[in-house]
Motif scaffolding. Structure first.
Motif, PDB file in Angstrom:
ATOM      1  N   VAL B 100       0.866  -1.171   0.000  1.00 16.15           N
ATOM      2  CA  VAL B 100       0.000   0.000   0.000  1.00 16.15           C
ATOM      3  C   VAL B 100       0.906   1.225   0.000  1.00 16.15           C
ATOM      4  N   SER B 101       0.644   2.133  -0.916  1.00 16.92           N
ATOM      5  CA  SER B 101       1.540   3.283  -1.064  1.00 16.92           C
ATOM      6  C   SER B 101       0.783   4.597  -0.954  1.00 16.92           C
ATOM      7  N   TYR B 102       1.563   5.660  -0.791  1.00 14.44           N
ATOM      8  CA  TYR B 102       1.015   7.018  -0.619  1.00 14.44           C
ATOM      9  C   TYR B 102       1.631   7.962  -1.637  1.00 14.44           C
ATOM     10  N   ASP B 103       0.768   8.670  -2.350  1.00 17.77           N
ATOM     11  CA  ASP B 103       1.200   9.639  -3.358  1.00 17.77           C
ATOM     12  C   ASP B 103       0.803  11.038  -2.886  1.00 17.77           C
ATOM     13  N   HIS B 104       1.798  11.795  -2.423  1.00 16.31           N
ATOM     14  CA  HIS B 104       1.514  13.135  -1.876  1.00 16.31           C
ATOM     15  C   HIS B 104       1.044  14.098  -2.966  1.00 16.31           C
ATOM     16  N   SER B 105       1.313  13.788  -4.228  1.00 16.21           N
ATOM     17  CA  SER B 105       0.917  14.694  -5.314  1.00 16.21           C
ATOM     18  C   SER B 105      -0.536  14.485  -5.738  1.00 16.21           C
ATOM     19  N   ARG B 106      -1.150  13.406  -5.266  1.00 20.71           N
ATOM     20  CA  ARG B 106      -2.539  13.125  -5.629  1.00 20.71           C
ATOM     21  C   ARG B 106      -3.444  14.220  -5.057  1.00 20.71           C
ATOM     22  N   GLY B 107      -4.346  14.704  -5.866  1.00 17.64           N
ATOM     23  CA  GLY B 107      -5.270  15.728  -5.371  1.00 17.64           C
ATOM     24  C   GLY B 107      -4.875  17.135  -5.774  1.00 17.64           C
ATOM     25  N   GLY B 108      -3.747  17.274  -6.460  1.00 18.10           N
ATOM     26  CA  GLY B 108      -3.389  18.568  -7.008  1.00 18.10           C
ATOM     27  C   GLY B 108      -2.774  19.516  -5.996  1.00 18.10           C
ATOM     28  N   ALA B 109      -2.770  20.781  -6.344  1.00 18.03           N
ATOM     29  CA  ALA B 109      -2.046  21.784  -5.569  1.00 18.03           C
ATOM     30  C   ALA B 109      -2.796  22.188  -4.301  1.00 18.03           C
ATOM     31  N   HIS B 110      -4.107  22.037  -4.297  1.00 15.64           N
ATOM     32  CA  HIS B 110      -4.902  22.531  -3.160  1.00 15.64           C
ATOM     33  C   HIS B 110      -5.731  21.382  -2.592  1.00 15.64           C
ATOM     34  N   VAL B 111      -5.122  20.592  -1.726  1.00 15.83           N
ATOM     35  CA  VAL B 111      -5.848  19.483  -1.114  1.00 15.83           C
ATOM     36  C   VAL B 111      -6.614  20.028   0.092  1.00 15.83           C
ATOM     37  N   LEU B 112      -7.933  19.984   0.003  1.00 14.56           N
ATOM     38  CA  LEU B 112      -8.803  20.561   1.035  1.00 14.56           C
ATOM     39  C   LEU B 112      -8.585  19.823   2.356  1.00 14.56           C
ATOM     40  N   GLY B 113      -8.090  20.538   3.361  1.00  8.48           N
ATOM     41  CA  GLY B 113      -7.885  19.944   4.672  1.00  8.48           C
ATOM     42  C   GLY B 113      -6.447  19.544   4.949  1.00  8.48           C
ATOM     43  N   ARG B 114      -5.553  19.687   3.944  1.00 10.70           N
ATOM     44  CA  ARG B 114      -4.166  19.275   4.156  1.00 10.70           C
ATOM     45  C   ARG B 114      -3.219  20.462   4.284  1.00 10.70           C
ATOM     46  N   HIS B 115      -3.742  21.677   4.132  1.00  7.15           N
ATOM     47  CA  HIS B 115      -2.852  22.849   4.170  1.00  7.15           C
ATOM     48  C   HIS B 115      -2.323  23.091   5.576  1.00  7.15           C
ATOM     49  N   THR B 116      -3.079  22.663   6.587  1.00  6.53           N
ATOM     50  CA  THR B 116      -2.649  22.863   7.968  1.00  6.53           C
ATOM     51  C   THR B 116      -1.780  21.709   8.463  1.00  6.53           C
ATOM     52  N   ILE B 117      -2.126  20.488   8.053  1.00  3.99           N
ATOM     53  CA  ILE B 117      -1.453  19.305   8.582  1.00  3.99           C
ATOM     54  C   ILE B 117      -1.084  18.389   7.424  1.00  3.99           C
ATOM     55  N   ALA B 118       0.186  18.421   7.061  1.00  6.43           N
ATOM     56  CA  ALA B 118       0.632  17.689   5.871  1.00  6.43           C
ATOM     57  C   ALA B 118       0.415  16.189   6.018  1.00  6.43           C
ATOM     58  N   ASP B 119       0.501  15.678   7.250  1.00  9.33           N
ATOM     59  CA  ASP B 119       0.404  14.232   7.462  1.00  9.33           C
ATOM     60  C   ASP B 119      -0.995  13.661   7.207  1.00  9.33           C
ATOM     61  N   THR B 120      -2.000  14.521   7.032  1.00  2.00           N
ATOM     62  CA  THR B 120      -3.344  13.982   6.822  1.00  2.00           C
ATOM     63  C   THR B 120      -3.416  13.123   5.559  1.00  2.00           C
ATOM     64  N   GLY B 121      -2.540  13.377   4.596  1.00  2.00           N
ATOM     65  CA  GLY B 121      -2.507  12.513   3.409  1.00  2.00           C
ATOM     66  C   GLY B 121      -2.058  11.114   3.771  1.00  2.00           C
ATOM     67  N   LEU B 122      -0.942  11.030   4.462  1.00  2.00           N
ATOM     68  CA  LEU B 122      -0.416   9.730   4.898  1.00  2.00           C
ATOM     69  C   LEU B 122      -1.416   9.009   5.808  1.00  2.00           C
ATOM     70  N   LEU B 123      -2.039   9.756   6.704  1.00  2.00           N
ATOM     71  CA  LEU B 123      -3.012   9.148   7.623  1.00  2.00           C
ATOM     72  C   LEU B 123      -4.196   8.553   6.859  1.00  2.00           C
ATOM     73  N   SER B 124      -4.575   9.174   5.759  1.00  2.00           N
ATOM     74  CA  SER B 124      -5.681   8.638   4.952  1.00  2.00           C
ATOM     75  C   SER B 124      -5.379   7.215   4.495  1.00  2.00           C
ATOM     76  N   VAL B 125      -4.124   6.955   4.185  1.00  2.00           N
ATOM     77  CA  VAL B 125      -3.744   5.618   3.701  1.00  2.00           C
ATOM     78  C   VAL B 125      -3.985   4.568   4.789  1.00  2.00           C
ATOM     79  N   ALA B 126      -3.729   4.944   6.040  1.00  2.00           N
ATOM     80  CA  ALA B 126      -3.966   3.999   7.138  1.00  2.00           C
ATOM     81  C   ALA B 126      -5.456   3.701   7.289  1.00  2.00           C
ATOM     82  N   LEU B 127      -6.303   4.692   7.052  1.00  2.00           N
ATOM     83  CA  LEU B 127      -7.750   4.453   7.120  1.00  2.00           C
ATOM     84  C   LEU B 127      -8.146   3.386   6.098  1.00  2.00           C
ATOM     85  N   ALA B 128      -7.565   3.473   4.909  1.00  2.00           N
ATOM     86  CA  ALA B 128      -7.863   2.475   3.872  1.00  2.00           C
ATOM     87  C   ALA B 128      -7.384   1.092   4.303  1.00  2.00           C
ATOM     88  N   ILE B 129      -6.225   1.039   4.930  1.00  2.00           N
ATOM     89  CA  ILE B 129      -5.689  -0.252   5.381  1.00  2.00           C
ATOM     90  C   ILE B 129      -6.619  -0.891   6.406  1.00  2.00           C
TER      91      ILE B 129
END
Lengths: 213, 213
Positions: B100-129
């Motif tokens: 299972v991998s994480y692509d920080h570029s997914r979602g483009g330049a303005h990921v809603l909800g990730r501007h404050t906490i960069a790790d929310t992208g990585l955390l999303s992957v754990a939810l899927a797991i």
């Protein structure tokens, strides 16, 4: 509720809270579900701070409104127009916030499975959050993950000790219904990626083996 | 299967794989469950590389054995004695690995909800797991998360592009049973933290409001 049904019906809730607070026994079942999540080295590095004081909820809502404004101001015009009507939190309406935190010191000096990848501790916390979220669906309780905040502010708001990091603010409360389609899709912010694009066979880019039918 | 039952029965599997490979349709339902997880800004930043080539599985198992040795060597004598009999992976026995991998570029330049906490992208992957894991319980399929690896090695093994980070190797396969008690507890590595210690009221350290009964 069937696990597949809970997974399918789960939504990130902002606008569907009834305004009634979640009952203590229901919330406790949800927290117990979270606490049964897997964690690296059985470290259970999460904690849950349950916030119901209206003043504390209002302070968080005000802080989030400011973070929302900063995000809105950063957007190009077309994205801003799409973003403006999207509700991003239900902090006061839900009546209950659950601050989920991560303690990297939990588990001692030798956390089995974390020596190679330090983030496995943080990732464990997200596993707990997903358990809580799915239990909520079964209970008729909505959960909305808010991330529009500065970590230092939230740590101060609920008095996290040094070294304990806030991971999420979850709005938790009974809902009158759950939407069928995620808000961000309904409001035209972004569509969902097709599953088949996410599945690869043996190496990245090969999609032959396990194909959705 | 009831969602609470799946949460309660879920185990991190190492030794209980039957050796039969997971059927394609079952694996696909599990991956679809993962893909229904919440993600920051609806970015769905995960991918799944399904590995079944025996040579690739063996190469991963060999790499993990080396990482295990390094961890064992780092332990004080008493911890090492406890660690030695603990099985940490079932890579070849399960017959299927899911990277299972994480692509920080997914979602483009303005990921809603990730501007404050960069790790929310990585955390999303754990939810899927976690979704995949719980779906597995309902399917009679065990999942074991292996983290004893170097990220660069695993990225190379399955050809992840630059910027895509491996988050987990999941051993996936039918099981003859699931243990009732986590392996690390059964082998005396570590006990589970009581739930009541993890719940706080309004601020850290206050445990009055929501008390397990």
């Amino acid at each position: 509720m069937d696990v597949y049904e809970a997974i399918a019906r789960r939504r990130d809730v902002r606008a569907e809270f009834t305004g009634e607070p979640v009952a203590d026994d229901v919330l406790l079942r949800m927290l117990a579900a979270a606490h049964r999540a897997p964690s690296v080295g059985l470290s259970s590095p999460w904690d849950f701070v349950v916030v119901r004081d209206p003043q504390r909820l209002a302070a968080m809502a005000q802080h989030v409104a400011e973070a929302r404004q900063r995000f809105a101001d950063s957007l190009p015009a077309d994205r801003r127009e799409t973003f403006d009507p999207i509700k991003i939190e239900g902090i006061c309406e839900s009546g209950t916030g659950v601050v989920v935190s991560y303690d990297h010191s939990r588990g001692g000096a030798h956390v089995l499975g974390r020596h190679t990848i330090a983030d496995t501790g943080l990732l464990s916390v997200a596993l707990a959050i997903e358990n809580l979220w799915l239990a909520g669906v079964a209970e008729g309780v909505g959960v909305g993950w808010v991330s529009f905040y500065d970590e230092d502010f939230l740590a101060g708001l609920v008095g996290l000790p040094d070294g304990v990091r806030p991971v999420a603010w979850l709005c938790v409360g009974p809902v009158h219904h759950l939407e069928e389609t995620p808000d961000l899709e309904r409001f035209g912010w972004r569509g969902r990626r097709p599953l088949e694009q996410a599945i690869h066979h043996e190496t990245w880019g090969s999609v032959d083996a396990v194909r959705p039918r």
